[in-house]
Design an enzyme around this catalytic site. Structure first.
Site: not given
Ligand code: LLP
Length: 417
Positions: A274-275, A342
């Site tokens: 989880p991120g 800009c």
């Molecule tokens: N594992 C892998 C292999 C991933 O590519 C990602 C996120 C995660 C875990 C974590 O995902 P999460 O739990 O955070 O949904 N910049 C974008 C989000 C890009 C996510 C990329 N991969 C935003 O700001 O919404």
């Protein structure tokens, strides 16, 4: 419990007034709540307490060392996607045996670094990567623990830029080709096949795509066992969404219950990456109103934070709540909040009803803890913002605001000029 609340109309981060932090650190500024980080980690961890599991925080969401250390202290590992992330994780004393390494483009030096560190597992994303890993591990006389990142072809029903588990995506190995690649990997001398992995997308607000993916992977796990390949780890990636506006994603407990029910009979150690769910609502960004301007068709609130500080609105049209740091405004207006960059795409909020902000007002951009500072840049030669962590009634600057000298660090004027 929300740790960004008002007392006497002043916004607080835990027990510290935001304006007090701004007085010392300035703006733009990111503020993280330690209590919120802990609560989020624990609720994810508790959701899987009935089965063996490890929470490998996906550090791309927010890779500040203090955030990493907070989770490491609670027993968390990390999901990395580069040698740079591995370096940071080690600086924060993350246990190497709790590190998984994903990503379609791992370079030789990054693979070597990870092998020498002794990470738990590489989530392999292509057939060629299997060969490369085997070769490098052989050269280093060690074995690489691997999982194949299986692309299950499941639609997570989220923003197209953050959808990763469809056939057309660049990620992982197609589920139909995975069995054959597992067999090939099992025959390689320097690989140890230990897991299976998938990550289908980000900001998911439903459980069903996760369940669909699990069911597809489970069938593969059965075929693998039949072929004599027994695994230890089942990595379900990340992706559980959060509330930015009106989204109502499942709670970690609901997500956990559904996943445990689907996976328990496999008897595998579960890994999660989880991120956003851990850090998104644990952070805010604070900017200051520089000017207000009445255009012919629109009102603008111009702040000192911009798309280089928080790219999500420009990049994905994402919504971040707007709150006055001091609530003392009469009435509201509909306006755009824009930065000094800009480009017309430099906005933080569009056509939004908001307090009638004035010059000098501090404005909080909510839910900015994930993919906020981590995606910031120096575009327009803007030094990157400071980051602060609050714990109870104390706070610490966990990343100093960049200086002008930092902007030219590493640049040289060649002799021929
Ligand atoms: N594992 C892998 C292999 C991933 O590519 C990602 C996120 C995660 C875990 C974590 O995902 P999460 O739990 O955070 O949904 N910049 C974008 C989000 C890009 C996510 C990329 N991969 C935003 O700001 O919404």
């Amino acid at each position: 419990m929300n740790h960004f609340t008002y007392k006497n109309n002043e916004l607080y981060a835990e027990e510290v007034a935001v304006k007090e932090i701004v007085a010392k650190v300035g703006t733009p500024l990111y503020i993280y709540s330690h209590a919120t980080l802990e609560r989020h980690f624990k609720s994810m961890d508790d959701a899987f307490s009935s089965v063996p599991h490890t929470i490998c925080y996906s550090m791309k969401a927010n890779s500040n060392l203090a955030v990493l250390k907070t989770f490491a202290n609670l027993g968390g590992g990390v999901d990395i996607v580069s040698g740079g992330e591995l370096y940071r994780a080690l600086q924060a004393a993350v246990d190497p045996r709790k590190i998984v390494y994903s990503g379609v483009g791992k370079k030789d030096d990054e693979i070597e670094f990870a092998l020498k560190t002794g990470i738990l597992m590489f989530n392999v994303e292509s057939e060629e990567e299997l060969d490369r890993l085997n070769e490098i591990a052989g050269r280093l006389r060690c074995k690489a623990g691997i999982a194949i990142r299986v692309n299950p072809d499941v639609d997570p029903e989220t923003h197209p830029y953050i959808t990763t588990g469809l056939k057309k995506a660049k990620f992982g190995i197609n589920i139909e080709r995975s069995l054959e690649q597992y067999k090939r990997a099992a025959g390689m001398a320097n690989l140890e096949v230990i897991g299976i992995d998938c990550h289908i997308g980000s900001q998911l607000t439903k459980i069903s795509p996760f369940v669909d993916a699990i069911r597809k992977l489970k069938r593969l796990v059965v075929s693998l066992a039949e072929a004599g390949i027994r695994l230890n780890y089942f990595d379900l990636g990340g992706g559980l969404g959060i509330t930015y506006d009106e989204e109502a994603p499942p709670l970690p407990a609901e997500y956990g219950a559904a996943i445990v029910a689907e996976t328990r009979d496999m008897g595998l150690h579960l890994l999660f990456e989880p991120g956003r769910n851990l850090v998104g609502n644990a952070g805010i960004m604070v900017g200051k109103c520089l000017y207000t301007k009445k255009g012919d068709e629109k009102n603008f609130v111009i702040v000192d934070a911009a798309m280089n500080d928080l790219a999500r609105p420009s990049l994905y049209g994402s919504y971040h709540g707007i709150q006055a740091v001091r609530k003392d405004h009469e009435g509201s207006i509909v306006a755009d909040i824009v930065g000094p960059i800009c480009e017309s795409g430099d906005f933080l909020a569009k056509d939004r009803e908001m307090p009638r902000f004035r010059q000098g007002d501090l404005i909080a951009f909510m839910s900015a803890g994930a993919y906020g500072f981590a995606m910031s840049s120096n575009y327009n030669s803007r030094p990157r913002a400071a980051e602060v962590m609050v714990k109870g009634d104390t706070f610490a600057v966990v990343r100093e605001r960049e200086l002008l000298a930092d902007l030219v660090k590493g640049e040289t004027l060649p002799a021929f000029l």
